[in-house]
Design a protein around this motif. Structure first.
Motif, mmCIF file in Angstrom:
data_model
loop_
_atom_site.group_PDB
_atom_site.id
_atom_site.type_symbol
_atom_site.label_atom_id
_atom_site.label_comp_id
_atom_site.label_asym_id
_atom_site.label_seq_id
_atom_site.Cartn_x
_atom_site.Cartn_y
_atom_site.Cartn_z
ATOM 1 N N LEU A 29 56.624 -5.232 -8.969
ATOM 2 C CA LEU A 29 56.269 -3.864 -9.151
ATOM 3 C C LEU A 29 56.032 -3.344 -10.902
ATOM 4 C CD1 LEU A 29 56.687 -1.284 -6.928
ATOM 5 C CD2 LEU A 29 54.817 -2.971 -6.736
ATOM 6 N N ALA A 30 55.051 -3.399 -11.592
ATOM 7 C CA ALA A 30 54.701 -3.045 -12.981
ATOM 8 C C ALA A 30 55.081 -1.635 -13.229
ATOM 9 C CB ALA A 30 53.642 -3.630 -13.874
ATOM 10 N N ASP A 31 56.076 -1.492 -14.505
ATOM 11 C CA ASP A 31 56.327 -0.402 -14.415
ATOM 12 C C ASP A 31 55.715 0.630 -16.030
ATOM 13 O OD1 ASP A 31 57.693 -0.898 -16.675
ATOM 14 O OD2 ASP A 31 59.636 0.231 -15.655
ATOM 15 N N VAL A 32 55.705 1.450 -16.538
ATOM 16 C CA VAL A 32 55.179 2.217 -17.976
ATOM 17 C C VAL A 32 55.018 1.085 -18.519
ATOM 18 C CG1 VAL A 32 54.035 3.549 -19.076
ATOM 19 C CG2 VAL A 32 54.314 4.588 -16.848
ATOM 20 N N ASP A 34 55.882 -1.639 -18.770
ATOM 21 C CA ASP A 34 55.921 -3.482 -18.442
ATOM 22 C C ASP A 34 54.432 -3.786 -19.403
ATOM 23 O OD1 ASP A 34 58.141 -3.771 -17.998
ATOM 24 O OD2 ASP A 34 57.551 -3.759 -16.045
ATOM 25 N N ILE A 35 53.366 -2.192 -19.115
ATOM 26 C CA ILE A 35 52.176 -1.879 -18.965
ATOM 27 C C ILE A 35 52.069 -2.091 -20.210
ATOM 28 C CG2 ILE A 35 49.555 -0.532 -18.647
ATOM 29 C CD1 ILE A 35 50.937 0.007 -15.829
ATOM 30 N N VAL A 36 52.842 -1.269 -21.476
ATOM 31 C CA VAL A 36 51.994 -0.963 -22.720
ATOM 32 C C VAL A 36 53.549 -1.898 -23.718
ATOM 33 C CG1 VAL A 36 53.443 0.341 -24.576
ATOM 34 C CG2 VAL A 36 52.752 1.194 -22.136
ATOM 35 N N LYS A 37 54.257 -3.027 -22.789
ATOM 36 C CA LYS A 37 53.908 -4.125 -24.085
ATOM 37 C C LYS A 37 53.318 -5.060 -23.997
ATOM 38 C CE LYS A 37 58.816 -3.619 -22.882
ATOM 39 N NZ LYS A 37 60.639 -4.412 -21.971
ATOM 40 N N GLU A 38 52.720 -5.239 -22.586
ATOM 41 C CA GLU A 38 51.272 -5.877 -22.218
ATOM 42 C C GLU A 38 50.755 -5.807 -23.080
ATOM 43 O OE1 GLU A 38 48.575 -7.344 -19.070
ATOM 44 O OE2 GLU A 38 50.472 -6.809 -18.178
ATOM 45 N N LEU A 39 50.094 -4.356 -23.426
ATOM 46 C CA LEU A 39 48.862 -3.560 -24.014
ATOM 47 C C LEU A 39 49.219 -3.960 -25.457
ATOM 48 C CD1 LEU A 39 47.791 -0.504 -22.445
ATOM 49 C CD2 LEU A 39 46.630 -2.444 -22.665
ATOM 50 N N LEU A 40 50.198 -4.168 -26.137
ATOM 51 C CA LEU A 40 50.373 -4.237 -27.587
ATOM 52 C C LEU A 40 50.822 -5.825 -27.565
ATOM 53 C CD1 LEU A 40 53.462 -1.967 -27.508
ATOM 54 C CD2 LEU A 40 51.455 -1.562 -28.665
ATOM 55 N N GLN A 41 50.965 -6.641 -26.596
ATOM 56 C CA GLN A 41 50.835 -8.190 -27.303
ATOM 57 C C GLN A 41 49.486 -8.878 -27.443
ATOM 58 O OE1 GLN A 41 53.436 -9.939 -27.253
ATOM 59 N NE2 GLN A 41 52.883 -11.303 -27.694
ATOM 60 N N ASP A 42 48.845 -8.079 -26.176
ATOM 61 C CA ASP A 42 46.917 -8.743 -26.126
ATOM 62 C C ASP A 42 46.607 -7.578 -27.554
ATOM 63 O OD1 ASP A 42 47.330 -8.894 -23.245
ATOM 64 O OD2 ASP A 42 46.160 -7.802 -22.804
ATOM 65 N N VAL A 43 46.739 -6.647 -27.788
ATOM 66 C CA VAL A 43 46.409 -6.678 -29.647
ATOM 67 C C VAL A 43 47.061 -7.249 -30.474
ATOM 68 C CG1 VAL A 43 46.327 -4.989 -31.110
ATOM 69 C CG2 VAL A 43 46.065 -3.979 -28.705
ATOM 70 N N LYS A 44 48.285 -7.497 -30.306
ATOM 71 C CA LYS A 44 48.574 -8.567 -31.692
ATOM 72 C C LYS A 44 48.380 -9.987 -31.541
ATOM 73 C CE LYS A 44 53.510 -6.987 -31.749
ATOM 74 N NZ LYS A 44 55.375 -7.054 -31.529
ATOM 75 N N ASN A 45 47.293 -10.188 -30.256
ATOM 76 C CA ASN A 45 47.097 -11.822 -29.978
ATOM 77 C C ASN A 45 45.183 -11.579 -30.492
ATOM 78 O OD1 ASN A 45 49.131 -12.643 -29.137
ATOM 79 N ND2 ASN A 45 48.237 -12.161 -26.791
ATOM 80 N N THR A 46 45.012 -10.166 -30.173
ATOM 81 C CA THR A 46 43.541 -10.325 -31.104
ATOM 82 C C THR A 46 43.748 -10.332 -32.143
ATOM 83 O OG1 THR A 46 42.885 -8.063 -29.965
ATOM 84 C CG2 THR A 46 42.748 -9.629 -27.812
ATOM 85 N N ILE A 47 44.325 -9.759 -33.366
ATOM 86 C CA ILE A 47 44.467 -9.232 -34.937
ATOM 87 C C ILE A 47 44.357 -10.813 -35.497
ATOM 88 C CG2 ILE A 47 45.194 -8.329 -36.452
ATOM 89 C CD1 ILE A 47 46.068 -5.894 -33.877
#
Length: 47
Positions: A29-32, A34-47
């Motif tokens: 189960l992902a906790d908050v 884990d979700i924030v880390k994934e979102l930050l990684q996605d943002v870093k990859n798109t910039i």
């Protein structure tokens, strides 16, 4: 007056609690965090 030792001898855990515990521990189960880390990684990859 309550005799706590006697009450503890009669205690039986709820089967529902044990089944929920098994589901929680056996699933990834992902906790908050884990979700924030994934979102930050996605943002870093798109910039």
């Amino acid at each position: 007056m309550l005799d706590f030792d006697e009450e503890l001898k009669k205690f039986e855990p709820s089967p529902d609690v044990e089944s929920v515990e098994d589901v929680v521990y056996n699933n990834n189960l992902a906790d908050v965090t884990d979700i924030v880390k994934e979102l930050l990684q996605d943002v870093k990859n798109t910039i």
